[in-house]
Design an enzyme around this catalytic site. Structure first.
Site, mmCIF file in Angstrom:
data_model
loop_
_atom_site.group_PDB
_atom_site.id
_atom_site.type_symbol
_atom_site.label_atom_id
_atom_site.label_comp_id
_atom_site.label_asym_id
_atom_site.label_seq_id
_atom_site.Cartn_x
_atom_site.Cartn_y
_atom_site.Cartn_z
ATOM 1 N N ARG A 135 0.825 -1.218 0.000
ATOM 2 C CA ARG A 135 0.000 0.000 0.000
ATOM 3 C C ARG A 135 0.857 1.265 0.000
ATOM 4 O O ARG A 135 0.494 2.268 0.619
ATOM 5 C CB ARG A 135 -0.918 0.047 1.238
ATOM 6 C CG ARG A 135 -2.009 -0.983 1.252
ATOM 7 C CD ARG A 135 -3.250 -0.462 0.530
ATOM 8 N NE ARG A 135 -4.252 -1.505 0.428
ATOM 9 C CZ ARG A 135 -5.298 -1.614 1.240
ATOM 10 N NH1 ARG A 135 -5.491 -0.746 2.185
ATOM 11 N NH2 ARG A 135 -6.152 -2.595 1.068
ATOM 12 N N ARG B 218 -3.488 6.618 1.266
ATOM 13 C CA ARG B 218 -3.981 7.831 1.926
ATOM 14 C C ARG B 218 -3.009 8.533 2.854
ATOM 15 O O ARG B 218 -3.283 9.634 3.307
ATOM 16 C CB ARG B 218 -5.264 7.493 2.703
ATOM 17 C CG ARG B 218 -6.462 7.323 1.788
ATOM 18 C CD ARG B 218 -7.586 6.617 2.500
ATOM 19 N NE ARG B 218 -7.169 5.272 2.865
ATOM 20 C CZ ARG B 218 -7.942 4.396 3.496
ATOM 21 N NH1 ARG B 218 -9.151 4.730 3.862
ATOM 22 N NH2 ARG B 218 -7.494 3.190 3.781
ATOM 23 N N ARG C 31 -7.128 11.170 -6.020
ATOM 24 C CA ARG C 31 -8.366 10.423 -5.859
ATOM 25 C C ARG C 31 -9.582 11.354 -5.969
ATOM 26 O O ARG C 31 -10.603 10.990 -6.540
ATOM 27 C CB ARG C 31 -8.391 9.705 -4.510
ATOM 28 C CG ARG C 31 -9.516 8.679 -4.446
ATOM 29 C CD ARG C 31 -9.653 8.038 -3.100
ATOM 30 N NE ARG C 31 -9.902 9.019 -2.060
ATOM 31 C CZ ARG C 31 -10.157 8.726 -0.808
ATOM 32 N NH1 ARG C 31 -10.160 7.471 -0.421
ATOM 33 N NH2 ARG C 31 -10.375 9.670 0.075
ATOM 34 N N ASP D 240 -7.251 -2.967 -7.138
ATOM 35 C CA ASP D 240 -7.764 -3.584 -5.909
ATOM 36 C C ASP D 240 -8.122 -5.036 -6.177
ATOM 37 O O ASP D 240 -8.488 -5.390 -7.305
ATOM 38 C CB ASP D 240 -8.990 -2.833 -5.385
ATOM 39 C CG ASP D 240 -9.236 -3.157 -3.918
ATOM 40 O OD1 ASP D 240 -8.607 -2.524 -3.058
ATOM 41 O OD2 ASP D 240 -10.019 -4.089 -3.638
ATOM 42 N N TYR E 25 -14.899 -11.985 0.479
ATOM 43 C CA TYR E 25 -15.601 -10.718 0.186
ATOM 44 C C TYR E 25 -16.869 -10.965 -0.623
ATOM 45 O O TYR E 25 -17.879 -10.276 -0.444
ATOM 46 C CB TYR E 25 -14.662 -9.747 -0.538
ATOM 47 C CG TYR E 25 -13.634 -9.137 0.402
ATOM 48 C CD1 TYR E 25 -13.959 -8.054 1.212
ATOM 49 C CD2 TYR E 25 -12.355 -9.678 0.508
ATOM 50 C CE1 TYR E 25 -13.027 -7.505 2.087
ATOM 51 C CE2 TYR E 25 -11.420 -9.144 1.377
ATOM 52 C CZ TYR E 25 -11.762 -8.058 2.173
ATOM 53 O OH TYR E 25 -10.847 -7.533 3.045
HETATM 54 O O1 CP3 Z 1 -0.084 0.396 -3.041
HETATM 55 C C1 CP3 Z 1 -0.525 -0.758 -3.168
HETATM 56 O O2 CP3 Z 1 -0.247 -1.686 -2.372
HETATM 57 C C2 CP3 Z 1 -1.336 -1.104 -4.421
HETATM 58 C C3 CP3 Z 1 -2.745 -0.993 -4.350
HETATM 59 C C4 CP3 Z 1 -3.611 -1.915 -3.522
HETATM 60 C C5 CP3 Z 1 -4.842 -1.487 -2.980
HETATM 61 N N1 CP3 Z 1 -5.508 -2.549 -2.455
HETATM 62 C C6 CP3 Z 1 -5.319 -0.095 -3.007
HETATM 63 C C7 CP3 Z 1 -6.329 0.326 -2.004
HETATM 64 C C8 CP3 Z 1 -3.506 -3.275 -3.227
HETATM 65 C C9 CP3 Z 1 -2.353 -4.225 -3.500
HETATM 66 C C10 CP3 Z 1 -4.715 -3.665 -2.570
HETATM 67 C C11 CP3 Z 1 -5.011 -5.048 -2.152
HETATM 68 C C12 CP3 Z 1 -6.188 -5.308 -1.320
HETATM 69 N N2 CP3 Z 1 -7.433 -4.750 -1.391
HETATM 70 C C13 CP3 Z 1 -6.233 -6.312 -0.328
HETATM 71 C C14 CP3 Z 1 -5.109 -7.241 0.019
HETATM 72 C C15 CP3 Z 1 -4.056 -6.603 0.827
HETATM 73 C C16 CP3 Z 1 -4.441 -6.309 2.252
HETATM 74 O O3 CP3 Z 1 -4.427 -5.115 2.609
HETATM 75 O O4 CP3 Z 1 -4.723 -7.251 2.995
HETATM 76 C C17 CP3 Z 1 -7.524 -6.300 0.246
HETATM 77 C C18 CP3 Z 1 -8.013 -7.179 1.376
HETATM 78 C C19 CP3 Z 1 -8.273 -5.310 -0.453
HETATM 79 C C20 CP3 Z 1 -9.712 -4.960 -0.256
HETATM 80 C C21 CP3 Z 1 -9.846 -3.585 0.224
HETATM 81 N N3 CP3 Z 1 -9.572 -2.456 -0.532
HETATM 82 C C22 CP3 Z 1 -10.254 -3.155 1.503
HETATM 83 C C23 CP3 Z 1 -10.640 -4.072 2.644
HETATM 84 C C24 CP3 Z 1 -10.229 -1.760 1.501
HETATM 85 C C25 CP3 Z 1 -10.670 -0.844 2.614
HETATM 86 C C26 CP3 Z 1 -9.639 -0.727 3.679
HETATM 87 C C27 CP3 Z 1 -8.997 0.607 3.644
HETATM 88 O O5 CP3 Z 1 -7.759 0.654 3.780
HETATM 89 O O6 CP3 Z 1 -9.729 1.584 3.522
HETATM 90 C C28 CP3 Z 1 -9.755 -1.333 0.235
HETATM 91 C C29 CP3 Z 1 -9.539 0.039 -0.210
HETATM 92 C C30 CP3 Z 1 -8.205 0.410 -0.774
HETATM 93 N N4 CP3 Z 1 -7.487 -0.347 -1.659
HETATM 94 C C31 CP3 Z 1 -7.502 1.626 -0.541
HETATM 95 C C32 CP3 Z 1 -6.335 1.578 -1.317
HETATM 96 C C33 CP3 Z 1 -5.283 2.645 -1.446
HETATM 97 C C34 CP3 Z 1 -7.988 2.763 0.325
HETATM 98 C C35 CP3 Z 1 -9.218 3.333 -0.297
HETATM 99 C C36 CP3 Z 1 -9.225 4.805 -0.515
HETATM 100 O O7 CP3 Z 1 -8.293 5.423 -1.051
HETATM 101 O O8 CP3 Z 1 -10.282 5.387 -0.174
#
Ligand code: CP3
Length: 344
Positions: free
Chosen positions: A26, A30, A39, A76, A153
């Site tokens: 990640r 944010r 975003r 994602d 999910y």
């Molecule tokens: O920088 C990176 O690592 C690349 C991008 C990336 C994202 N999600 C962007 C993201 C990657 C590799 C993921 C994988 C992902 N997504 C996983 C597996 C990794 C982990 O964290 O366990 C999972 C379970 C998801 C599903 C997901 N996406 C959730 C549960 C959430 C909400 C949690 C949160 O942090 O808000 C997301 C949203 C998400 N995916 C964000 C980002 C940058 C935040 C959302 C935003 O910007 O509003």
């Protein structure tokens, strides 16, 4: 002979360095003000994922600030269920909300694998765009969720701590559940194949909820589907490198390290370092595993942790990373200190 200037990729292929290559889960997110700005311009999180130009821009943002060895595609793991026909929304402060699978018919009603590209094409365009702009020394990482984690999910509809609904579905409709896992497996192979064709050097499978499976089912639902994906990808793309992240599986980590098609196993922060060295790194390149909360707290303890991890894994293959994703409240200054500490 390893003929690449990409340090991260060469470590996956067997090269060793005094300073391990580093990237952070990640790393685009944010905690970076420029990410929040982009975003907002995109309109929302999903709009950002499906906008090749802006997705490429946020992928590259952390590389402008920090001396990182890898860029990870901005996307994602929930885009695959979305492409299979399930409605997906990201609500501010709530995380993802996905339309759910509740019965056998819902599994059968998912779209055919060969139609996913209609939705996912912008992701492949983002990969090509990133590749065209990326420094030749930086490794480009594509990714997908593991079938087990994605299935949780699809059945829960959102993040869950115990995955009771998924386990109930699995126990009551085992045949339907297996069809679901195999559908996600097929879609993931097609999705990652397109990412590799567009320029990804490495692909990573995130099994973030592997640790929620009972020990008796880890092999069947976490390891086996990821092994199938890795083997089928290697049949088509023999030089692609594959990282798996079976987060939370404890002593089962050893089994993952013995699978030939996995080039690297990403460690979570709970694993004792010496155990991981003796049981996992002995067989395979490891990635990890600083607790992301140190990027919030910083200080002397963070520096000692970084040095301990670097030292423990210094005699084998190691890519420095966190044990899970950076949190929005991480301090940018602590990321800078992390990279400096590694290079010193
Ligand atoms: O920088 C990176 O690592 C690349 C991008 C990336 C994202 N999600 C962007 C993201 C990657 C590799 C993921 C994988 C992902 N997504 C996983 C597996 C990794 C982990 O964290 O366990 C999972 C379970 C998801 C599903 C997901 N996406 C959730 C549960 C959430 C909400 C949690 C949160 O942090 O808000 C997301 C949203 C998400 N995916 C964000 C980002 C940058 C935040 C959302 C935003 O910007 O509003």
């Amino acid at each position: 002979m390893i003929s690449t200037s990409k340090k991260l990729l060469s470590v996956l292929k067997g090269e060793r360095y005094d300073v391990p290559p580093v990237w952070l889960m990640r790393q685009a997110g944010r905690y970076l003000p420029e990410y929040k700005k982009t975003r907002l311009i995109a309109g929302g999180f999903l709009d950002l994922c499906y906008n090749p130009k802006l997705a490429a821009e946020v992928t590259l943002q952390p590389l402008k600030r920090f001396d990182l060895d890898g860029a990870i595609l901005f996307a994602d793991i929930l885009l695959i269920p979305n492409a299979l026909g399930l409605n997906l929304e990201f609500k501010e402060g709530e995380g993802p909300i996905l339309e759910t699978i509740n019965n056998h018919n819902d599994v059968l009603n998912l779209l055919k694998t060969n139609t996913i590209h209609n939705t996912l094409n912008p992701v492949y365009d983002a990969v090509s765009l990133i590749k065209s702009k990326l420094d030749k020394n930086i490794t480009l990482i594509g990714f997908a969720g593991s079938p087990w984690t994605v299935s949780t999910y699809m059945i829960e509809g959102r993040g869950s701590k115990d995955h009771q609904k998924t386990k109930k579905f699995l126990a009551q409709h085992p045949e339907s559940f297996d069809i679901l896992i195999s559908k996600i497996t097929d879609a993931t192979i097609d999705y990652l194949s397109k990412q590799i064709e567009a320029g990804a050097d490495v692909v990573k499978l995130f099994d973030s909820w592997a640790g929620s499976l009972p020990g008796s089912l880890v092999e069947k639902y976490s390891l086996k589907p990821m092994k199938e994906i890795a083997e089928r990808l290697k049949d088509i793309f023999p030089s692609v490198q594959i990282i798996v992240f079976p987060r939370g599986v404890g002593p089962h980590y050893k089994k993952f390290s013995q699978i030939k098609a996995f080039d690297c196993v990403a460690l979570d922060s709970n694993l004792p370092l010496r155990w991981a060295k003796e049981n996992v790194q002995k067989n395979v390149v490891v990635q990890g595993n600083l607790d992301p909360s140190f990027l919030v707290s910083g200080g002397k303890m963070m520096i000692e942790e970084i040095q301990n991890i670097k030292k423990m894994f210094s005699n084998g293959g190691h890519i420095f990373n966190l044990g899970h994703g950076i949190t929005p409240n991480a301090e940018i200054k602590n990321v800078e200190i992390l990279i400096d500490t590694l290079h010193r």
